[in-house]
Motif scaffolding. Structure first.
Motif, PDB file in Angstrom:
ATOM      1  N   GLN A 103       0.832  -1.211   0.000  1.00  0.00           N
ATOM      2  CA  GLN A 103       0.000   0.000   0.000  1.00  0.00           C
ATOM      3  C   GLN A 103       0.865   1.258   0.000  1.00  0.00           C
ATOM      4  O   GLN A 103       0.605   2.207  -0.757  1.00  0.00           O
ATOM      5  N   MET A 104       1.896   1.272   0.835  1.00  0.00           N
ATOM      6  CA  MET A 104       2.756   2.452   0.896  1.00  0.00           C
ATOM      7  C   MET A 104       3.586   2.607  -0.375  1.00  0.00           C
ATOM      8  O   MET A 104       3.867   3.729  -0.815  1.00  0.00           O
ATOM      9  N   MET A 105       3.968   1.501  -1.005  1.00  0.00           N
ATOM     10  CA  MET A 105       4.649   1.602  -2.294  1.00  0.00           C
ATOM     11  C   MET A 105       3.721   2.210  -3.339  1.00  0.00           C
ATOM     12  O   MET A 105       4.137   3.051  -4.157  1.00  0.00           O
ATOM     13  N   TYR A 106       2.461   1.789  -3.318  1.00  0.00           N
ATOM     14  CA  TYR A 106       1.485   2.350  -4.258  1.00  0.00           C
ATOM     15  C   TYR A 106       1.378   3.859  -4.082  1.00  0.00           C
ATOM     16  O   TYR A 106       1.424   4.619  -5.065  1.00  0.00           O
ATOM     17  N   LEU A 107       1.242   4.305  -2.834  1.00  0.00           N
ATOM     18  CA  LEU A 107       1.047   5.726  -2.566  1.00  0.00           C
ATOM     19  C   LEU A 107       2.287   6.544  -2.933  1.00  0.00           C
ATOM     20  O   LEU A 107       2.172   7.689  -3.377  1.00  0.00           O
ATOM     21  N   GLU A 108       3.459   5.959  -2.760  1.00  0.00           N
ATOM     22  CA  GLU A 108       4.694   6.650  -3.133  1.00  0.00           C
ATOM     23  C   GLU A 108       4.938   6.605  -4.640  1.00  0.00           C
ATOM     24  O   GLU A 108       5.606   7.473  -5.197  1.00  0.00           O
ATOM     25  N   GLY A 109       4.387   5.592  -5.303  1.00  0.00           N
ATOM     26  CA  GLY A 109       4.590   5.482  -6.743  1.00  0.00           C
ATOM     27  C   GLY A 109       3.726   6.427  -7.554  1.00  0.00           C
ATOM     28  O   GLY A 109       4.126   6.869  -8.635  1.00  0.00           O
ATOM     29  N   CYS A 110       2.534   6.750  -7.035  1.00  0.00           N
ATOM     30  CA  CYS A 110       1.597   7.586  -7.796  1.00  0.00           C
ATOM     31  C   CYS A 110       2.208   8.899  -8.291  1.00  0.00           C
ATOM     32  O   CYS A 110       2.077   9.239  -9.475  1.00  0.00           O
ATOM     33  N   PRO A 111       2.874   9.684  -7.429  1.00  0.00           N
ATOM     34  CA  PRO A 111       3.415  10.960  -7.918  1.00  0.00           C
ATOM     35  C   PRO A 111       4.503  10.803  -8.981  1.00  0.00           C
ATOM     36  O   PRO A 111       4.767  11.737  -9.737  1.00  0.00           O
ATOM     37  N   MET A 112       5.135   9.623  -9.044  1.00  0.00           N
ATOM     38  CA  MET A 112       6.177   9.388 -10.048  1.00  0.00           C
ATOM     39  C   MET A 112       5.619   8.763 -11.318  1.00  0.00           C
ATOM     40  O   MET A 112       6.382   8.439 -12.234  1.00  0.00           O
ATOM     41  N   GLY A 113       4.307   8.558 -11.361  1.00  0.00           N
ATOM     42  CA  GLY A 113       3.717   7.923 -12.535  1.00  0.00           C
ATOM     43  C   GLY A 113       3.960   6.428 -12.591  1.00  0.00           C
ATOM     44  O   GLY A 113       3.900   5.830 -13.674  1.00  0.00           O
ATOM     45  N   ILE A 114       4.219   5.814 -11.441  1.00  0.00           N
ATOM     46  CA  ILE A 114       4.423   4.366 -11.364  1.00  0.00           C
ATOM     47  C   ILE A 114       3.143   3.724 -10.840  1.00  0.00           C
ATOM     48  O   ILE A 114       2.686   4.035  -9.737  1.00  0.00           O
ATOM     49  N   GLU A 115       2.552   2.854 -11.636  1.00  0.00           N
ATOM     50  CA  GLU A 115       1.350   2.138 -11.220  1.00  0.00           C
ATOM     51  C   GLU A 115       1.757   0.868 -10.490  1.00  0.00           C
ATOM     52  O   GLU A 115       2.472   0.021 -11.054  1.00  0.00           O
ATOM     53  N   VAL A 116       1.337   0.729  -9.251  1.00  0.00           N
ATOM     54  CA  VAL A 116       1.680  -0.438  -8.438  1.00  0.00           C
ATOM     55  C   VAL A 116       0.443  -1.325  -8.288  1.00  0.00           C
ATOM     56  O   VAL A 116      -0.628  -0.855  -7.903  1.00  0.00           O
ATOM     57  N   GLN A 117       0.608  -2.591  -8.624  1.00  0.00           N
ATOM     58  CA  GLN A 117      -0.413  -3.600  -8.370  1.00  0.00           C
ATOM     59  C   GLN A 117       0.144  -4.597  -7.365  1.00  0.00           C
ATOM     60  O   GLN A 117       1.362  -4.680  -7.167  1.00  0.00           O
ATOM     61  N   ALA A 118      -0.729  -5.342  -6.699  1.00  0.00           N
ATOM     62  CA  ALA A 118      -0.303  -6.284  -5.672  1.00  0.00           C
ATOM     63  C   ALA A 118      -0.845  -7.676  -5.966  1.00  0.00           C
ATOM     64  O   ALA A 118      -1.875  -7.829  -6.637  1.00  0.00           O
ATOM     65  N   VAL A 119      -0.154  -8.675  -5.458  1.00  0.00           N
ATOM     66  CA  VAL A 119      -0.594 -10.065  -5.573  1.00  0.00           C
ATOM     67  C   VAL A 119      -0.934 -10.578  -4.183  1.00  0.00           C
ATOM     68  O   VAL A 119      -0.088 -10.575  -3.288  1.00  0.00           O
ATOM     69  N   ASP A 120      -2.184 -10.994  -4.003  1.00  0.00           N
ATOM     70  CA  ASP A 120      -2.560 -11.702  -2.790  1.00  0.00           C
ATOM     71  C   ASP A 120      -2.015 -13.119  -2.935  1.00  0.00           C
ATOM     72  O   ASP A 120      -2.554 -13.920  -3.699  1.00  0.00           O
ATOM     73  N   VAL A 121      -0.939 -13.427  -2.230  1.00  0.00           N
ATOM     74  CA  VAL A 121      -0.245 -14.694  -2.475  1.00  0.00           C
ATOM     75  C   VAL A 121      -1.025 -15.892  -1.956  1.00  0.00           C
ATOM     76  O   VAL A 121      -0.693 -17.038  -2.276  1.00  0.00           O
ATOM     77  N   LYS A 122      -2.071 -15.660  -1.164  1.00  0.00           N
ATOM     78  CA  LYS A 122      -2.876 -16.776  -0.672  1.00  0.00           C
ATOM     79  C   LYS A 122      -3.755 -17.351  -1.768  1.00  0.00           C
ATOM     80  O   LYS A 122      -3.983 -18.567  -1.819  1.00  0.00           O
ATOM     81  N   ASN A 123      -4.290 -16.484  -2.643  1.00  0.00           N
ATOM     82  CA  ASN A 123      -5.158 -16.980  -3.705  1.00  0.00           C
ATOM     83  C   ASN A 123      -4.635 -16.653  -5.099  1.00  0.00           C
ATOM     84  O   ASN A 123      -5.294 -16.946  -6.101  1.00  0.00           O
ATOM     85  N   GLU A 124      -3.462 -15.999  -5.154  1.00  0.00           N
ATOM     86  CA  GLU A 124      -2.779 -15.664  -6.413  1.00  0.00           C
ATOM     87  C   GLU A 124      -3.576 -14.695  -7.276  1.00  0.00           C
ATOM     88  O   GLU A 124      -3.403 -14.639  -8.490  1.00  0.00           O
ATOM     89  N   GLN A 125      -4.428 -13.905  -6.642  1.00  0.00           N
ATOM     90  CA  GLN A 125      -5.177 -12.873  -7.347  1.00  0.00           C
ATOM     91  C   GLN A 125      -4.394 -11.563  -7.361  1.00  0.00           C
ATOM     92  O   GLN A 125      -3.724 -11.215  -6.389  1.00  0.00           O
ATOM     93  N   VAL A 126      -4.528 -10.835  -8.457  1.00  0.00           N
ATOM     94  CA  VAL A 126      -3.977  -9.486  -8.549  1.00  0.00           C
ATOM     95  C   VAL A 126      -5.016  -8.528  -7.983  1.00  0.00           C
ATOM     96  O   VAL A 126      -6.181  -8.546  -8.399  1.00  0.00           O
TER      97      VAL A 126
END
Length: 382
Positions: free
Chosen positions: A13-36
């Protein structure tokens, strides 16, 4: 640019919030169910894991205990930073100790135990005051046992009887009389450039981090340099890319490595408020090939973890230099619900602000706060 993070907790979550101003889109993987999923809302995104890997410019992790088959899939893409080997070292204390031995970095005297009867020889070689740590899946005080005298050994063996030590060995360490716990957070990019943050002093309660103060008090140039050298040896020894955290015991003028974490780290959260470029921002820069940012501290800072509670006054935000970071989790005992960063011009002022902060918090959940406020408040302004 796009970055895919394995793990969907507060660090993603914090990577996402820090990436937004740089134009970096951050997605995450829930490793329990392998969903993005979206790193903030946790809602599933309309994309498969395979598609997300293909679309991403870089893959990374928010914690080291990612299932190995997922790490192997990520590694095959050629876009995983840090490498799979580095992540697996952070997930396994035996591999970690082997790395420290290989690169010649001082750490706690220890033995690896695969059979309970080997504990007798551990006492002979290391003494009767020992800390036993599961080599995998232990954190925040979980998966650890203590032996303070040899008469306790029989009961401890009974406690450990059901463990499969062949599959998950124990790392048995000599219990050190260290002065304090500190940590160094640094970052290395694809060109081998390194930036290192000032040492932070970490205060734990029942094996869990409660307060970090940065820069740590009474750190000599020689001690900071020693920590930076340790970081550099480890980062270069692993060919590391991204943010790496190294937890250390200070014993006089010597630093001994306690643990390493191949990711952004709780003891580096102060950088969100107390540094020009946070650990999250610098991690994204490193894995995507952007220039690294400065890692100097702008002010003195304290990071206070909010653990196992959600009932506190939001009026704490009235304190100048106080910043609240809430993770949006369901309350659970020992669960990190958020953290509070406090910045000041000097340590005495920081102590004043922490004392003020304590008036807005249920202190039974913040056992280190008042004493740390008093300690800092007693210091003359620099």
């Amino acid at each position: 640019m796009q970055v895919l993070v394995y793990g969907a907790g507060q660090l993603a979550q914090m990577m996402y919030l820090e990436g937004c101003p740089m134009g970096i889109e951050v997605q995450a993987v829930d490793v329990k169910n392998e969903q993005v999923v979206h790193p903030v809302t946790k809602q599933p995104m309309n994309i498969s894991l395979g598609q997300a890997i293909a679309n991403a410019d870089a893959l990374t992790v928010e914690f080291e205990h990612v299932p190995e088959h997922l790490l192997e899939q990520a590694s095959r893409s050629g876009k995983l930073y840090p490498s799979i080997d580095a992540v697996l070292i952070g997930a396994d204390r035996v591999r970690e100790k082997r790395l420290l031995t290989r690169v010649g970095v001082a750490n706690c005297p220890h033995r690896v135990v695969t059979q309970i009867d080997q504990l007798d020889s551990c006492i002979e070689e290391l003494g009767e005051r020992l800390i036993l740590k599961a080599s995998r899946d232990g954190y925040d005080g979980y998966g650890q046992w203590r032996l303070t005298q040899s008469s306790e050994l029989s009961a401890l063996k009974t406690t450990l009887q059901g463990l499969d030590l062949e599959s998950v060995p124990l790392v048995v360490e000599k219990m050190l009389d260290f002065d304090r716990e500190v940590s160094i957070i640094g970052v290395r990019d694809k060109q081998g450039q390194i930036r290192v943050y000032p040492l932070a002093e970490n205060l734990h309660h029942k094996g869990q981090l409660h307060v970090s103060v940065a820069p740590a008090l009474n750190i000599t140039d020689a001690l900071q340099k020693q920590a930076e050298t340790i970081f550099t040896i480890l980062a270069e020894g692993m060919g590391y890319i991204g943010v790496l955290a190294v937890e250390l015991f200070q014993c006089g003028e010597q630093l001994l490595v306690n643990e390493i974490a191949p990711r952004v780290h709780n003891s580096g959260h102060w950088t969100l408020s107390g540094s020009d470029v946070s650990q999250f921002n610098n991690h994204l820069r490193a894995v995507t090939g952007l220039p690294l940012g400065q890692s100097d501290s702008l002010k003195v800072s304290a990071m206070v973890n909010i653990i196992g509670c959600s009932a506190f006054s939001s009026d704490l935000l009235s304190i100048p230099g106080c910043h609240l970071y809430w993770y949006g989790k369901t309350v659970r005992e020992k669960r990190k619900m958020g953290h509070i960063n406090v910045t000041a011009d000097n340590f005495a002022e920081l102590g004043d602000k922490l004392r003020a902060l304590s008036e807005y918090l249920p202190l039974e959940h913040f056992p280190k706060l008042e004493d740390e406020a008093k300690r800092l408040k007693s210091l003359s302004p620099a």
